[in-house]
Write a protein that holds these residues in place. Sequence first.
Motif, PDB file in Angstrom:
ATOM      1  N   THR A 109      33.898  29.465  32.020  1.00  0.00           N
ATOM      2  CA  THR A 109      34.289  27.986  32.057  1.00  0.00           C
ATOM      3  C   THR A 109      34.857  27.342  33.544  1.00  0.00           C
ATOM      4  OG1 THR A 109      36.805  28.588  31.551  1.00  0.00           O
ATOM      5  CG2 THR A 109      35.164  28.185  29.644  1.00  0.00           C
ATOM      6  N   LYS A 110      34.885  26.170  33.766  1.00  0.00           N
ATOM      7  CA  LYS A 110      35.342  25.801  34.970  1.00  0.00           C
ATOM      8  C   LYS A 110      36.630  26.349  35.279  1.00  0.00           C
ATOM      9  CE  LYS A 110      35.035  21.474  37.771  1.00  0.00           C
ATOM     10  NZ  LYS A 110      34.835  20.438  37.858  1.00  0.00           N
ATOM     11  N   GLY A 111      36.704  26.686  36.520  1.00  0.00           N
ATOM     12  CA  GLY A 111      37.988  27.487  36.965  1.00  0.00           C
ATOM     13  C   GLY A 111      38.366  28.743  36.122  1.00  0.00           C
ATOM     14  N   GLY A 112      37.581  29.320  35.653  1.00  0.00           N
ATOM     15  CA  GLY A 112      37.766  30.679  35.033  1.00  0.00           C
ATOM     16  C   GLY A 112      38.213  31.674  36.066  1.00  0.00           C
ATOM     17  N   SER A 113      39.067  32.767  35.857  1.00  0.00           N
ATOM     18  CA  SER A 113      39.208  33.918  36.761  1.00  0.00           C
ATOM     19  C   SER A 113      38.611  35.146  36.602  1.00  0.00           C
ATOM     20  CB  SER A 113      40.771  33.679  36.837  1.00  0.00           C
ATOM     21  OG  SER A 113      41.339  34.285  35.532  1.00  0.00           O
ATOM     22  N   GLY A 114      37.897  35.287  35.442  1.00  0.00           N
ATOM     23  CA  GLY A 114      37.238  36.765  35.183  1.00  0.00           C
ATOM     24  C   GLY A 114      36.799  36.787  33.671  1.00  0.00           C
ATOM     25  N   PRO A 115      36.143  38.056  33.646  1.00  0.00           N
ATOM     26  CA  PRO A 115      35.463  38.179  32.092  1.00  0.00           C
ATOM     27  C   PRO A 115      36.422  38.563  31.387  1.00  0.00           C
ATOM     28  CG  PRO A 115      35.359  40.060  33.659  1.00  0.00           C
ATOM     29  CD  PRO A 115      35.611  39.085  34.406  1.00  0.00           C
ATOM     30  N   GLY A 146      46.407  42.269  45.550  1.00  0.00           N
ATOM     31  CA  GLY A 146      46.768  41.165  44.771  1.00  0.00           C
ATOM     32  C   GLY A 146      47.669  40.246  45.795  1.00  0.00           C
ATOM     33  N   ARG A 147      47.202  38.947  45.646  1.00  0.00           N
ATOM     34  CA  ARG A 147      47.917  38.077  46.961  1.00  0.00           C
ATOM     35  C   ARG A 147      49.214  37.655  46.281  1.00  0.00           C
ATOM     36  NH1 ARG A 147      43.961  36.144  43.351  1.00  0.00           N
ATOM     37  NH2 ARG A 147      44.576  34.411  42.148  1.00  0.00           N
ATOM     38  N   LYS A 148      49.596  37.794  45.094  1.00  0.00           N
ATOM     39  CA  LYS A 148      51.031  37.551  44.568  1.00  0.00           C
ATOM     40  C   LYS A 148      51.716  38.914  44.301  1.00  0.00           C
ATOM     41  CE  LYS A 148      49.527  33.184  42.611  1.00  0.00           C
ATOM     42  NZ  LYS A 148      49.643  32.616  41.095  1.00  0.00           N
ATOM     43  N   SER A 149      51.049  39.778  43.658  1.00  0.00           N
ATOM     44  CA  SER A 149      51.595  41.309  43.019  1.00  0.00           C
ATOM     45  C   SER A 149      51.751  41.886  44.353  1.00  0.00           C
ATOM     46  CB  SER A 149      51.175  41.746  42.210  1.00  0.00           C
ATOM     47  OG  SER A 149      49.910  42.386  42.442  1.00  0.00           O
ATOM     48  N   GLY A 150      50.916  42.102  45.404  1.00  0.00           N
ATOM     49  CA  GLY A 150      50.833  43.132  46.349  1.00  0.00           C
ATOM     50  C   GLY A 150      50.286  44.375  46.024  1.00  0.00           C
ATOM     51  N   THR A 151      49.811  44.421  44.888  1.00  0.00           N
ATOM     52  CA  THR A 151      49.176  45.711  44.173  1.00  0.00           C
ATOM     53  C   THR A 151      47.916  45.805  44.603  1.00  0.00           C
ATOM     54  OG1 THR A 151      50.443  45.394  42.256  1.00  0.00           O
ATOM     55  CG2 THR A 151      48.701  46.960  42.038  1.00  0.00           C
ATOM     56  N   ASP A 152      47.529  47.259  45.116  1.00  0.00           N
ATOM     57  CA  ASP A 152      46.272  47.597  45.428  1.00  0.00           C
ATOM     58  C   ASP A 152      45.424  47.807  44.536  1.00  0.00           C
ATOM     59  OD1 ASP A 152      46.777  47.420  48.451  1.00  0.00           O
ATOM     60  OD2 ASP A 152      47.659  49.518  48.062  1.00  0.00           O
ATOM     61  N   TYR A 153      43.961  47.039  44.507  1.00  0.00           N
ATOM     62  CA  TYR A 153      42.989  47.312  43.438  1.00  0.00           C
ATOM     63  C   TYR A 153      41.479  47.870  44.042  1.00  0.00           C
ATOM     64  CZ  TYR A 153      46.089  44.084  40.743  1.00  0.00           C
ATOM     65  OH  TYR A 153      47.262  43.559  40.210  1.00  0.00           O
ATOM     66  N   GLY A 175      32.668  32.549  38.108  1.00  0.00           N
ATOM     67  CA  GLY A 175      33.346  31.291  38.736  1.00  0.00           C
ATOM     68  C   GLY A 175      33.997  31.893  40.129  1.00  0.00           C
ATOM     69  N   PRO A 176      34.052  30.727  40.988  1.00  0.00           N
ATOM     70  CA  PRO A 176      34.743  30.717  42.387  1.00  0.00           C
ATOM     71  C   PRO A 176      36.241  31.167  42.343  1.00  0.00           C
ATOM     72  CG  PRO A 176      34.530  28.338  41.511  1.00  0.00           C
ATOM     73  CD  PRO A 176      33.796  29.059  40.500  1.00  0.00           C
ATOM     74  N   ARG A 177      36.979  31.106  41.074  1.00  0.00           N
ATOM     75  CA  ARG A 177      38.256  31.524  40.829  1.00  0.00           C
ATOM     76  C   ARG A 177      38.466  32.780  40.625  1.00  0.00           C
ATOM     77  NH1 ARG A 177      41.805  26.962  38.316  1.00  0.00           N
ATOM     78  NH2 ARG A 177      43.498  28.406  38.763  1.00  0.00           N
ATOM     79  N   THR A 178      37.479  33.597  40.648  1.00  0.00           N
ATOM     80  CA  THR A 178      37.622  34.980  40.097  1.00  0.00           C
ATOM     81  C   THR A 178      38.520  35.786  41.016  1.00  0.00           C
ATOM     82  OG1 THR A 178      35.187  35.254  39.523  1.00  0.00           O
ATOM     83  CG2 THR A 178      36.427  37.271  39.991  1.00  0.00           C
ATOM     84  N   ASN A 179      39.551  36.590  40.283  1.00  0.00           N
ATOM     85  CA  ASN A 179      40.774  36.846  40.776  1.00  0.00           C
ATOM     86  C   ASN A 179      40.715  37.783  42.056  1.00  0.00           C
ATOM     87  OD1 ASN A 179      42.909  35.778  39.290  1.00  0.00           O
ATOM     88  ND2 ASN A 179      42.697  37.211  37.708  1.00  0.00           N
ATOM     89  N   ASN A 183      41.550  37.194  45.953  1.00  0.00           N
ATOM     90  CA  ASN A 183      42.481  37.994  47.002  1.00  0.00           C
ATOM     91  C   ASN A 183      41.796  38.523  47.970  1.00  0.00           C
ATOM     92  OD1 ASN A 183      44.456  38.214  44.697  1.00  0.00           O
ATOM     93  ND2 ASN A 183      43.546  40.050  43.947  1.00  0.00           N
ATOM     94  N   VAL A 184      40.534  38.651  48.295  1.00  0.00           N
ATOM     95  CA  VAL A 184      39.635  38.825  49.393  1.00  0.00           C
ATOM     96  C   VAL A 184      40.061  37.596  50.392  1.00  0.00           C
ATOM     97  CG1 VAL A 184      37.640  39.369  50.327  1.00  0.00           C
ATOM     98  CG2 VAL A 184      38.405  40.585  48.467  1.00  0.00           C
ATOM     99  N   VAL A 185      39.567  36.560  49.874  1.00  0.00           N
ATOM    100  CA  VAL A 185      39.884  35.322  50.627  1.00  0.00           C
ATOM    101  C   VAL A 185      41.015  35.160  51.329  1.00  0.00           C
ATOM    102  CG1 VAL A 185      39.413  32.367  50.570  1.00  0.00           C
ATOM    103  CG2 VAL A 185      37.892  34.096  49.586  1.00  0.00           C
TER     104      VAL A 185
END
Length: 238
Positions: A109-115, A146-153, A175-179, A183-185
């Motif tokens: 969906t538009k704005g979706g962040s992941g599967p 993680g850009r908010k949590s600081g957790t390494d993935y 979609g472009p908002r994939t988590n 984070n990478v951007v």
Amino acid sequence: MSILTVVRSGVGAALLVNAVPHGVSGVQGRPFPSPFGDPPGVGMSSPPVNVGWSAANAIAGVLLLRRGVRSPAEAVGAAVGAVAMAIAVSYHFGDVLAGGRGLLGLRPTKGGSGPPRSLVKATEPIAKALAGRRAFPLFAVVHHRGRKSGTDYATPVAVVPTLDPNVVLIGLPWGPRTNWAANVVAAGSADLTWKGAVHSTTSPRIIEPAEAEALAERLFRPVVKQMPAAILLRRSHS
């Protein structure tokens, strides 16, 4: 051996796997979802239709594999194609027969962040087993924080072969908002375990399908064109 022969082996094996559920249901006289149902892939089709669809898949698979598997890379391609199709049909038909829409319900969906988590859990074992290894150049692992949590993935991804060896292109089917991509951007860089080594990348940016299509090798352009977005990174040689 070329990328084309590897892909051909994968597609041939995948078609043979797809022939199985349709053929089994058809010869048992049971209706089963097929592309000819309403809606396609979800609605039920009669046993004769499923037998015919099974035969078409089997014939196409045999034709693609008629020269046999002649190299380790082609064997890997066939194995990946077979396992990927097995996971896909297992998820799809299991969900459809339970009253869902299967893979059709996974459209981003538009704005979706992941599967959906259920799909991630189904594909995670094979993704982790293949990603980053030298023998599987189409799979890599992106290391990000993680850009908010600081957790390494560490996220398994599929790398799209490009015309420029310094460009790393990864499709974003969700979609472009994939988590992980966000984070990478946000970080401005990422390490990539790919082809058995760790590569540093910089300047990540989300791009439109048209730009991604122009960067991809010809064989992969139709796939990239259908994705809502992609992320582009540049390999750092420092």
